[in-house]
Design a protein around this motif. Sequence first.
Motif, PDB file in Angstrom:
ATOM      1  N   LEU A  16       0.823  -1.199   0.000  1.00  0.00           N
ATOM      2  CA  LEU A  16       0.000   0.000   0.000  1.00  0.00           C
ATOM      3  C   LEU A  16       0.867   1.264   0.000  1.00  0.00           C
ATOM      4  O   LEU A  16       1.975   1.264   0.521  1.00  0.00           O
ATOM      5  N   SER A  17       0.331   2.311  -0.580  1.00  0.00           N
ATOM      6  CA  SER A  17       1.051   3.588  -0.596  1.00  0.00           C
ATOM      7  C   SER A  17       0.811   4.334   0.714  1.00  0.00           C
ATOM      8  O   SER A  17      -0.129   4.033   1.462  1.00  0.00           O
ATOM      9  N   ARG A  19      -0.274   7.276   0.984  1.00  0.00           N
ATOM     10  CA  ARG A  19      -1.565   7.972   0.851  1.00  0.00           C
ATOM     11  C   ARG A  19      -2.723   7.025   1.167  1.00  0.00           C
ATOM     12  O   ARG A  19      -3.688   7.409   1.844  1.00  0.00           O
ATOM     13  N   GLU A  20      -2.641   5.789   0.674  1.00  0.00           N
ATOM     14  CA  GLU A  20      -3.693   4.811   0.972  1.00  0.00           C
ATOM     15  C   GLU A  20      -3.805   4.567   2.466  1.00  0.00           C
ATOM     16  O   GLU A  20      -4.912   4.464   3.011  1.00  0.00           O
ATOM     17  N   TYR A  23      -5.596   7.298   4.346  1.00  0.00           N
ATOM     18  CA  TYR A  23      -7.050   7.322   4.173  1.00  0.00           C
ATOM     19  C   TYR A  23      -7.732   6.099   4.778  1.00  0.00           C
ATOM     20  O   TYR A  23      -8.957   5.965   4.696  1.00  0.00           O
ATOM     21  N   SER A  24      -6.963   5.201   5.362  1.00  0.00           N
ATOM     22  CA  SER A  24      -7.554   4.039   6.029  1.00  0.00           C
ATOM     23  C   SER A  24      -7.967   4.421   7.443  1.00  0.00           C
ATOM     24  O   SER A  24      -7.613   5.485   7.951  1.00  0.00           O
ATOM     25  N   THR A  74      -6.409  -1.771   8.284  1.00  0.00           N
ATOM     26  CA  THR A  74      -6.481  -0.847   7.152  1.00  0.00           C
ATOM     27  C   THR A  74      -7.911  -0.804   6.619  1.00  0.00           C
ATOM     28  O   THR A  74      -8.270   0.133   5.898  1.00  0.00           O
ATOM     29  N   ARG A  75      -8.708  -1.802   6.974  1.00  0.00           N
ATOM     30  CA  ARG A  75     -10.090  -1.891   6.465  1.00  0.00           C
ATOM     31  C   ARG A  75     -11.144  -1.722   7.560  1.00  0.00           C
ATOM     32  O   ARG A  75     -12.269  -1.336   7.271  1.00  0.00           O
ATOM     33  N   ARG A 183       4.222  -1.288   3.280  1.00  0.00           N
ATOM     34  CA  ARG A 183       4.642  -0.325   2.258  1.00  0.00           C
ATOM     35  C   ARG A 183       5.854  -0.749   1.450  1.00  0.00           C
ATOM     36  O   ARG A 183       6.040  -0.256   0.323  1.00  0.00           O
TER      37      ARG A 183
END
Length: 265
Positions: A16-17, A19-20, A23-24, A74-75, A183
């Motif tokens: 994952l980046s 940025r991702e 936003y998690s 993350t979810r 990452r």
Amino acid sequence: MAANFWTSSHCKQWMLSKRELEYSNQRDRQYLSPSELRTLRIYYIRLLQMAGERSALPQRVISTAAVFFHRFYTRMSYQEWDPWLLIATTLTLASKVEEHSMHVAQVDVVIQAIYTIKANFPHKSRDVHRCELQLLHQLDYQLIIFHPWLSLTQMIEDSEFGEGLEVAASLLHDSYQCDVCLRYAPFEIALGCIHVAAVLLGADATLRPWFTSLRVEMNTIGEVSKELLSLYEVWKGWSHGAVDELDRRVLLQRTPSSSSASAAA
């Protein structure tokens, strides 16, 4: 099982980046600042590692459980799923995935270890088994993890930096408390640990030609090194009282309905 990291689900779906990741966990970001979330992540993984060690689980199992824990959140949010329950569940599932222990009593061993850390741990083995279904779902049933441990030992040998193995291995153990496992590729994490170990032991100039010969992106290795060093900055400002208060805030945010879901899903 995928034998190649680059063709695995680890690489294709779970790298994952930054940025991702930012936003998690949006629900938790409504009542926790980014620094507080980071502190909690470190706190819960440290507890996971402690519970794993007290369960006499090998390092690979504990590392896999830590990656599962990071991926799950993350979810999902701490509001929805009790992190203490996820500690027990990720350690139990990781034991199965890494084929360490296939017997049903393994979950009881883990729960007993958690009791030594949190005497009022409210969950039973049936809760862990139910939570495991949700964990598997959120992981998309993608359970193969490529760890940096093998890369670390191979690179230490290749670089003839044997005196740095203990420090680099300690850094790698601690790296699971931050999000580098989400990452960066395993070899990049291993190189970051070796780089920091070399700096700490005053061997960075000696190893510079070896790093150059690898033809890797040194900016990426520098990012990993920076993440590791910033982890220790959090440790330096660590206050058990403040962290326990954050854990209580998470508990207070958990509604009765979400607590029921955690136990019954």
